[in-house]
Design a protein around this motif. Structure first.
Motif, mmCIF file in Angstrom:
data_model
loop_
_atom_site.group_PDB
_atom_site.id
_atom_site.type_symbol
_atom_site.label_atom_id
_atom_site.label_comp_id
_atom_site.label_asym_id
_atom_site.label_seq_id
_atom_site.Cartn_x
_atom_site.Cartn_y
_atom_site.Cartn_z
ATOM 1 N N GLY A 91 20.146 -5.636 -27.356
ATOM 2 C CA GLY A 91 18.755 -6.029 -27.176
ATOM 3 C C GLY A 91 17.915 -5.053 -27.987
ATOM 4 N N VAL A 92 17.266 -5.544 -29.051
ATOM 5 C CA VAL A 92 16.542 -4.623 -29.939
ATOM 6 C C VAL A 92 15.136 -5.117 -30.223
ATOM 7 C CG1 VAL A 92 18.548 -3.600 -31.071
ATOM 8 C CG2 VAL A 92 17.601 -5.706 -31.984
ATOM 9 N N PRO A 129 11.959 -5.974 -32.483
ATOM 10 C CA PRO A 129 11.855 -6.504 -33.844
ATOM 11 C C PRO A 129 11.470 -5.428 -34.860
ATOM 12 C CG PRO A 129 10.706 -7.933 -32.297
ATOM 13 C CD PRO A 129 11.093 -6.715 -31.534
ATOM 14 N N VAL A 145 19.685 -10.012 -29.212
ATOM 15 C CA VAL A 145 18.455 -10.611 -28.693
ATOM 16 C C VAL A 145 17.302 -9.646 -28.870
ATOM 17 C CG1 VAL A 145 19.715 -11.964 -26.972
ATOM 18 C CG2 VAL A 145 18.791 -9.747 -26.330
ATOM 19 N N ARG A 146 16.114 -10.183 -28.748
ATOM 20 C CA ARG A 146 14.918 -9.372 -28.841
ATOM 21 C C ARG A 146 14.657 -8.709 -27.493
ATOM 22 N NH1 ARG A 146 9.624 -11.140 -28.233
ATOM 23 N NH2 ARG A 146 10.265 -13.313 -28.399
ATOM 24 N N SER A 147 14.223 -7.465 -27.504
ATOM 25 C CA SER A 147 13.908 -6.747 -26.279
ATOM 26 C C SER A 147 12.894 -5.666 -26.603
ATOM 27 C CB SER A 147 15.202 -6.130 -25.722
ATOM 28 O OG SER A 147 14.916 -5.227 -24.692
ATOM 29 N N GLU A 148 11.950 -5.418 -25.705
ATOM 30 C CA GLU A 148 10.972 -4.350 -25.957
ATOM 31 C C GLU A 148 11.681 -3.012 -26.064
ATOM 32 O OE1 GLU A 148 7.656 -4.678 -26.775
ATOM 33 O OE2 GLU A 148 8.545 -6.683 -26.901
#
Lengths: 301, 301
Positions: free
Chosen positions: B95-96, B98, B129-132
């Motif tokens: 989870g990273v 952008p 996946v996208r993650s804060e």
């Protein structure tokens, strides 16, 4: 190497990681299919998949916790189905904020158990850690007989393209939280017919078909009038929305005939596989052809 | 049911989830040991574990990305070693944000590959996946022969307690980022001796010994003078710091004698298993006994 992830996209990142990873001989498929495929014995394959769901991306604080749990398990179950496999054992990681209510976690867990029970999955372990944002990761194993496993790279020119259900508008309709992974349909297909390629539609019909086309080095023609639409969807939504979790598969014309004449499940014949040089074409209801660009479906960056 | 997670703690949450989960007959150990144990064949067991690492908790933006990747894989490898198993296949979720640099992810991946190569792990798949917040999840399979698998619940009164290496001060010394999972030591032990119980020290010697004591329904006496200390550690740090990733195991007095007379590895004899009613005692260098409370080690909430 100063690129940011946003400029590369999920598929780009996966390609880069794949190119930098090598595997031993018992690994039949590594990074890049719906699941990894590993040799268990001469006849059995172990399937392995992992899915991360992040608050604010895949669900919100207002989502029903039971639905979050259900979806978390079902995303992985759908990956196993896309390989022709049967889901088996799950390990689940929870990253949760210390301030979160126990009740919220227990309801997520209840949703997971509902999905697990429905699809014969055992939740066998997990990890719980502190995280500012709530994050759930489900890793799931599955099993498939060596001769029944279906990959993305087996589509042949002349094959027919099918889907297992209606497409588009999954997010607004709430389908993305209550979908049915097509395990039964997958088992029926791989046990009765020769399926040349298969994938589950998580990113969108066009992006996921593109995975098959690239993997198999072929092109395709889609017939818009044949694409089954969910309520309030149109062809653009069906092509690009994502999170339908229907199976997209290809079979030879001979197998297609048999599939269309059986009565147990409805499978929609939506197109044909053609030469790679043709690319991806869409034929509208008037019979007009247009070229389809690999546009973004539900991408993560 | 209005409790918050912070008031329950990680072990409490795991206990609650375990009590609410049932499994089919091919699951030999479910939630609560270092890994799940599943029947593969009459002789083989599949091990399955998952570990989540969260930025701000397990690493920071300033941590070396190679070290983060190395640690992420090694935490799971250590769990497999604690069962007497050999690590096999990993699936990794990223989870990273952008905005993160591709270079940072590639260096994490490089650290993962270093660990994977060292311990014979194949990285076979993943999810991005996208993650804060940056989050990494590693799910790892392992294999063990049915008669070699070691659990937490086999310690017997009279058994001797051992550890594989120095304890305490893991975080400040940086050991927690470059530790060596004790796969070789574990293989040596399970193939040569009868190990009655084993766990890896991730939460701290006392909290992890407590898992063995509760699982085996026994007590223990620890000899402080025998506990091997890392540089700048003291007995309190050795008891409670966590993230040592050494193996803690028990064997009969007969096996203990053999282990102490072999020369291949150094194993430290730090205590004895006693009746459950005695609880957990610590004998200091002067020979004074004190009762040890199950204090918090590295807990996650």
């Amino acid at each position: 190497m100063k690129k940011k992830i946003a400029s590369i996209g999920e598929f780009g990142l996966i390609d880069i990681l794949r190119s930098k990873t090598s595997c031993s001989s018992d690994v039949i498929k590594g990074i890049g299919d719906d699941t990894a495929v590993v040799k268990m014995s001469s006849k059995k394959r172990l399937l392995l998949t992992t899915d991360m769901l992040v608050e604010g991306v895949h669900f919100t604080k207002d989502s029903s916790p039971k639905a979050i749990g259900y979806k978390a398990v079902c995303c992985s179950v759908s990956d196993i189905a896309a390989m022709g496999g049967i889901p088996k054992h799950a390990v689940i990681s929870f990253g949760v904020a210390p301030s979160i209510k126990l009740d919220f976690i227990l309801k997520i867990h209840q949703g997971m158990k509902t999905a697990a029970k429905r699809f014969g999955v055992n939740i066998v372990g997990g990890d719980t850690v502190r995280s500012e944002n709530n994050v759930i990761n489900v890793a799931l194993t599955g099993e498939v007989n060596a001769d029944k496993a279906v990959y993305r790279d087996g589509a042949k020119v002349g094959d027919k393209v099918f889907v297992t259900g209606r497409l588009g508008n999954s997010l607004n309709s709430g389908w993305h939280l209550r979908f049915m992974p097509r395990v039964a349909e997958s088992q029926y297909l791989v046990n009765k017919y020769k399926i040349s390629s298969m994938i589950d539609i998580s990113d969108g019909l066009v992006p996921d078909l593109d995975h098959i086309l690239k993997g198999s080095k072929v092109g395709a023609i889609l017939y818009e009038k044949n694409v089954p639409l969910r309520k309030d969807a149109n062809i653009e939504k069906a092509y690009y929305d994502g999170e339908d979790f229907e199976l997209l598969f290809t079979v030879s014309p001979k197998e297609a005939k048999k599939i269309l004449s059986q009565k147990k499940y409805i499978f929609y014949h939506i197109g044909e596989i053609v030469r790679e040089s043709i690319g991806l074409l869409s034929v509208d209801v008037e019979g007009e052809e247009r070229e389809i660009k690999m546009k973004k479906g539900f991408v993560h960056f």
